[in-house]
Write a protein that holds these residues in place. Structure first.
Motif, PDB file in Angstrom:
ATOM      1  N   LEU A  60      31.166 119.709 -10.987  1.00  0.00           N
ATOM      2  CA  LEU A  60      30.619 118.353 -11.044  1.00  0.00           C
ATOM      3  C   LEU A  60      31.353 117.407 -10.091  1.00  0.00           C
ATOM      4  N   PRO A  61      32.679 117.299 -10.154  1.00  0.00           N
ATOM      5  CA  PRO A  61      33.339 116.465  -9.134  1.00  0.00           C
ATOM      6  C   PRO A  61      33.129 116.995  -7.726  1.00  0.00           C
ATOM      7  N   GLY A  62      32.975 118.324  -7.571  1.00  0.00           N
ATOM      8  CA  GLY A  62      32.673 118.883  -6.260  1.00  0.00           C
ATOM      9  C   GLY A  62      31.352 118.371  -5.725  1.00  0.00           C
ATOM     10  N   GLY A  63      30.367 118.257  -6.602  1.00  0.00           N
ATOM     11  CA  GLY A  63      29.078 117.725  -6.188  1.00  0.00           C
ATOM     12  C   GLY A  63      29.165 116.272  -5.768  1.00  0.00           C
ATOM     13  N   VAL A  64      29.941 115.487  -6.502  1.00  0.00           N
ATOM     14  CA  VAL A  64      30.122 114.075  -6.143  1.00  0.00           C
ATOM     15  C   VAL A  64      30.777 113.964  -4.764  1.00  0.00           C
ATOM     16  N   LEU A  65      31.791 114.796  -4.522  1.00  0.00           N
ATOM     17  CA  LEU A  65      32.479 114.769  -3.223  1.00  0.00           C
ATOM     18  C   LEU A  65      31.566 115.211  -2.092  1.00  0.00           C
ATOM     19  N   ALA A  66      30.695 116.198  -2.378  1.00  0.00           N
ATOM     20  CA  ALA A  66      29.765 116.656  -1.344  1.00  0.00           C
ATOM     21  C   ALA A  66      28.815 115.538  -0.934  1.00  0.00           C
ATOM     22  N   ASP A  67      28.343 114.758  -1.898  1.00  0.00           N
ATOM     23  CA  ASP A  67      27.470 113.628  -1.576  1.00  0.00           C
ATOM     24  C   ASP A  67      28.223 112.556  -0.796  1.00  0.00           C
ATOM     25  N   ALA A  68      29.504 112.386  -1.093  1.00  0.00           N
ATOM     26  CA  ALA A  68      30.265 111.298  -0.480  1.00  0.00           C
ATOM     27  C   ALA A  68      30.768 111.645   0.917  1.00  0.00           C
ATOM     28  N   TYR A  69      31.186 112.882   1.135  1.00  0.00           N
ATOM     29  CA  TYR A  69      31.877 113.225   2.376  1.00  0.00           C
ATOM     30  C   TYR A  69      31.203 114.301   3.211  1.00  0.00           C
ATOM     31  N   GLY A  70      30.105 114.878   2.723  1.00  0.00           N
ATOM     32  CA  GLY A  70      29.419 115.902   3.486  1.00  0.00           C
ATOM     33  C   GLY A  70      29.793 117.294   3.020  1.00  0.00           C
ATOM     34  N   SER A  71      28.838 118.209   3.092  1.00  0.00           N
ATOM     35  CA  SER A  71      29.041 119.552   2.555  1.00  0.00           C
ATOM     36  C   SER A  71      30.003 120.390   3.378  1.00  0.00           C
ATOM     37  N   ARG A  72      29.908 120.295   4.710  1.00  0.00           N
ATOM     38  CA  ARG A  72      30.745 121.175   5.523  1.00  0.00           C
ATOM     39  C   ARG A  72      32.222 120.917   5.283  1.00  0.00           C
ATOM     40  N   ARG A  73      32.603 119.665   5.160  1.00  0.00           N
ATOM     41  CA  ARG A  73      34.012 119.357   4.893  1.00  0.00           C
ATOM     42  C   ARG A  73      34.474 120.007   3.586  1.00  0.00           C
ATOM     43  N   LEU A  74      33.607 119.966   2.579  1.00  0.00           N
ATOM     44  CA  LEU A  74      33.968 120.581   1.291  1.00  0.00           C
ATOM     45  C   LEU A  74      34.076 122.097   1.416  1.00  0.00           C
ATOM     46  N   ILE A  75      33.190 122.703   2.205  1.00  0.00           N
ATOM     47  CA  ILE A  75      33.238 124.157   2.388  1.00  0.00           C
ATOM     48  C   ILE A  75      34.522 124.564   3.106  1.00  0.00           C
ATOM     49  N   VAL A  76      34.914 123.801   4.117  1.00  0.00           N
ATOM     50  CA  VAL A  76      36.180 124.081   4.812  1.00  0.00           C
ATOM     51  C   VAL A  76      37.353 123.977   3.837  1.00  0.00           C
ATOM     52  N   ALA A  77      37.357 122.924   3.017  1.00  0.00           N
ATOM     53  CA  ALA A  77      38.431 122.757   2.033  1.00  0.00           C
ATOM     54  C   ALA A  77      38.437 123.898   1.029  1.00  0.00           C
ATOM     55  N   CYS A  78      37.251 124.336   0.618  1.00  0.00           N
ATOM     56  CA  CYS A  78      37.138 125.457  -0.317  1.00  0.00           C
ATOM     57  C   CYS A  78      37.763 126.719   0.269  1.00  0.00           C
ATOM     58  N   LEU A  79      37.384 127.061   1.490  1.00  0.00           N
ATOM     59  CA  LEU A  79      37.897 128.279   2.123  1.00  0.00           C
ATOM     60  C   LEU A  79      39.412 128.202   2.321  1.00  0.00           C
ATOM     61  N   ALA A  80      39.891 127.049   2.784  1.00  0.00           N
ATOM     62  CA  ALA A  80      41.328 126.894   2.988  1.00  0.00           C
ATOM     63  C   ALA A  80      42.087 126.978   1.667  1.00  0.00           C
ATOM     64  N   GLY A 217      26.473 115.694  11.410  1.00  0.00           N
ATOM     65  CA  GLY A 217      26.765 116.904  10.652  1.00  0.00           C
ATOM     66  C   GLY A 217      27.628 116.670   9.435  1.00  0.00           C
ATOM     67  N   ASP A 218      28.550 115.730   9.513  1.00  0.00           N
ATOM     68  CA  ASP A 218      29.426 115.464   8.383  1.00  0.00           C
ATOM     69  C   ASP A 218      29.146 114.080   7.801  1.00  0.00           C
ATOM     70  N   ALA A 219      27.903 113.660   7.911  1.00  0.00           N
ATOM     71  CA  ALA A 219      27.568 112.296   7.510  1.00  0.00           C
ATOM     72  C   ALA A 219      27.806 112.075   6.038  1.00  0.00           C
ATOM     73  N   ARG A 220      28.269 110.882   5.719  1.00  0.00           N
ATOM     74  CA  ARG A 220      28.369 110.466   4.322  1.00  0.00           C
ATOM     75  C   ARG A 220      26.974 110.170   3.819  1.00  0.00           C
ATOM     76  N   ALA A 221      26.587 110.767   2.700  1.00  0.00           N
ATOM     77  CA  ALA A 221      25.236 110.581   2.178  1.00  0.00           C
ATOM     78  C   ALA A 221      25.049 109.157   1.706  1.00  0.00           C
ATOM     79  N   GLY A 222      23.866 108.584   2.028  1.00  0.00           N
ATOM     80  CA  GLY A 222      23.610 107.199   1.663  1.00  0.00           C
ATOM     81  C   GLY A 222      23.597 106.989   0.175  1.00  0.00           C
ATOM     82  N   GLY A 223      23.239 108.023  -0.598  1.00  0.00           N
ATOM     83  CA  GLY A 223      23.173 107.878  -2.039  1.00  0.00           C
ATOM     84  C   GLY A 223      24.414 108.345  -2.742  1.00  0.00           C
ATOM     85  N   SER A 224      25.543 108.478  -2.031  1.00  0.00           N
ATOM     86  CA  SER A 224      26.731 109.049  -2.628  1.00  0.00           C
ATOM     87  C   SER A 224      27.312 108.139  -3.697  1.00  0.00           C
ATOM     88  N   VAL A 225      28.033 108.753  -4.636  1.00  0.00           N
ATOM     89  CA  VAL A 225      28.643 108.017  -5.741  1.00  0.00           C
ATOM     90  C   VAL A 225      30.009 107.520  -5.310  1.00  0.00           C
TER      91      VAL A 225
END
Length: 432
Positions: A60-80, A217-225
């Protein structure tokens, strides 16, 4: 698929396979830690459960972060984070560091599903096919991760094996940083910003695409929390509509998944057909190979499920697939007692049907949620699948202790029928 579709699919396939490779390598390592660190099964069970719990609760917090900062950044953080956790694990002098490493792994891995699936739903035009390939990669990790770990342990100490497992994550981080993706291409296409989408129509039509922010590509989603009140408001909005039915589907899917897979190896091993055999001085457990084969067949189920989302309404697919799982649960034990051919056939159908449902409910989330809260939507989805679904293992153990395998499979059939009923209600509510 166009170039952006292929780039996104390649990225999520690599990340998804690695998440489940690490997830399923841990139980293989537990047998070694019990001996090396001299602790009981209950202690090690609590340690491992802490990591697995975060795997679901962090979605759930991962989903909030994905909306706020973009999915690719979260995927990179996940792998690292996953690679770093296994590097730390290789240095563990005792159980406390093992626990810390597994908690780190769970926290890092938890952000993948909401970010990866959000990326597919907003960036890929042929989403059904993308969900199929994504699911197949996950199944490869599920099936091959434990096998690779077991084979490496034949030739090296567990610490070196864990360090070797961490290495692919570093390579995946380099790939994720280098790949060029437009995270919101499908949303733009459906809104007419960049023209008509290439291939099949997008299923991500649950809200106002124009509100989804920039196309970078790493855009912050307009509807992010950005605050707790916004999180509460967006969550209330999600659950006030048809998404509440989709959430019901994923919860009961998770209960069925954990309930059947947790104790299936033990149920198979207790059958005379699968008594251990000696080969080359080593005891071979045939039940383990049947279990692994069942998971491999799931790759085909993922592919077919994804293709179905491009061809039939997902609501009909959900209702039909879970009804099939209910029938399989009721027939599995009779097949187990009917001979080798029957159990092989029943296991193949179970493996196929168990994974065909995943692309269907993933596509349903995209269909019944607005793009601006897609990460939050998938966060709730995997909170339901892995968080609430984790209770399936406890329920299964309770039923087996107090009743019988027959009662367990009856309960599993009940889970599937409830999910099928939610799918049927969705199909009635579906716009003409």
């Amino acid at each position: 698929m166009n170039r952006n579709d292929r780039s996104i699919v390649g990225l999520v396939m690599v990340a998804h396979a690695m998440v489940h490779t690490y997830e399923l390598s841990i139980p293989i390592l537990v047998t070694i830690w019990l001996d090396r660190f001299g602790v009981g099964a209950s202690t090690m069970g609590l340690v491992v459960s802490a990591g697995y719990a975060l795997f679901g609760l962090g979605a759930l917090p991962g989903g909030v972060l994905a909306d706020a900062y973009g999915s690719r950044r979260l995927i990179v953080a996940c792998l690292a984070g996953m690679g770093g956790s296994f590097a730390l694990l290789s240095l563990a002098p005792g159980v406390p560091v093992v626990a810390a490493a597994l908690v780190l792994w769970g926290a890092a891995a938890s952000v993948y599903h909401p970010s990866g699936l959000s990326l597919i739903s907003k960036g890929v035009s042929r989403q059904g096919t993308a969900f199929a390939y994504h699911g197949m990669a996950g199944n490869l990790g599920i099936a091959l991760g434990p096998l690779a770990t077991a084979v490496l342990l034949l030739f090296a100490d567990w610490r070196l094996v864990v360090l070797l497992l961490a290495a692919p994550a570093a390579l995946a981080v380099v790939f994720a940083l280098a790949v060029d993706v437009d995270e919101t291409a499908a949303v733009e296409d459906s809104a007419g910003v960049d023209g008509t989408a290439d291939g099949d129509e997008s299923v991500a039509d649950g809200g106002d695409p124009a509100a989804d922010g920039e196309s970078d590509g790493d855009a912050r989603a307009g509807g992010s929390v950005s605050s707790l009140p916004e999180l509460v408001a967006d969550s209330r909005a999600l659950f006030s509509g048809a998404f509440v039915l989709v959430f019901g589907v994923v919860m009961f899917s998770g209960l069925y998944y954990r309930g059947v897979l947790t104790f299936l190896p033990e149920l198979l091993a207790n059958q005379p057909l699968f008594d251990p055999v000696t080969l080359g001085g080593r005891a071979i457990q045939p039940s383990r190979y049947l279990y692994a084969g069942l998971l491999v067949i799931g790759i085909g189920g993922q592919y077919v499920g994804g293709r179905l989302t491009d061809r039939i309404p997902v609501e009909y697919g959900i209702a039909g697939a879970f009804a099939t799982l209910a029938v399989v649960a009721l027939l599995y034990l009779p097949a187990l007692r009917a001979g080798l051919g029957a159990i092989l056939a029943a296991s193949a159908v179970l493996g196929f049907a168990l994974f065909v449902v995943q692309p269907l409910y993933q596509a349903a989330v995209a269909q019944y949620t607005p793009p601006g809260t897609r990460g939050l939507s998938y966060g709730f989805t995997y909170l339901g699948v892995f968080g609430v679904g984790a209770l399936g293992a406890g329920i299964a153990g309770f039923v087996l202790d107090l009743f019988s395998p027959t009662a367990l499979f009856a309960v599993l059939a009940g889970f599937a029928l409830v999910a099928a009923a939610f799918g049927a209600v969705l199909s009635v509510r579906r716009p003409a």
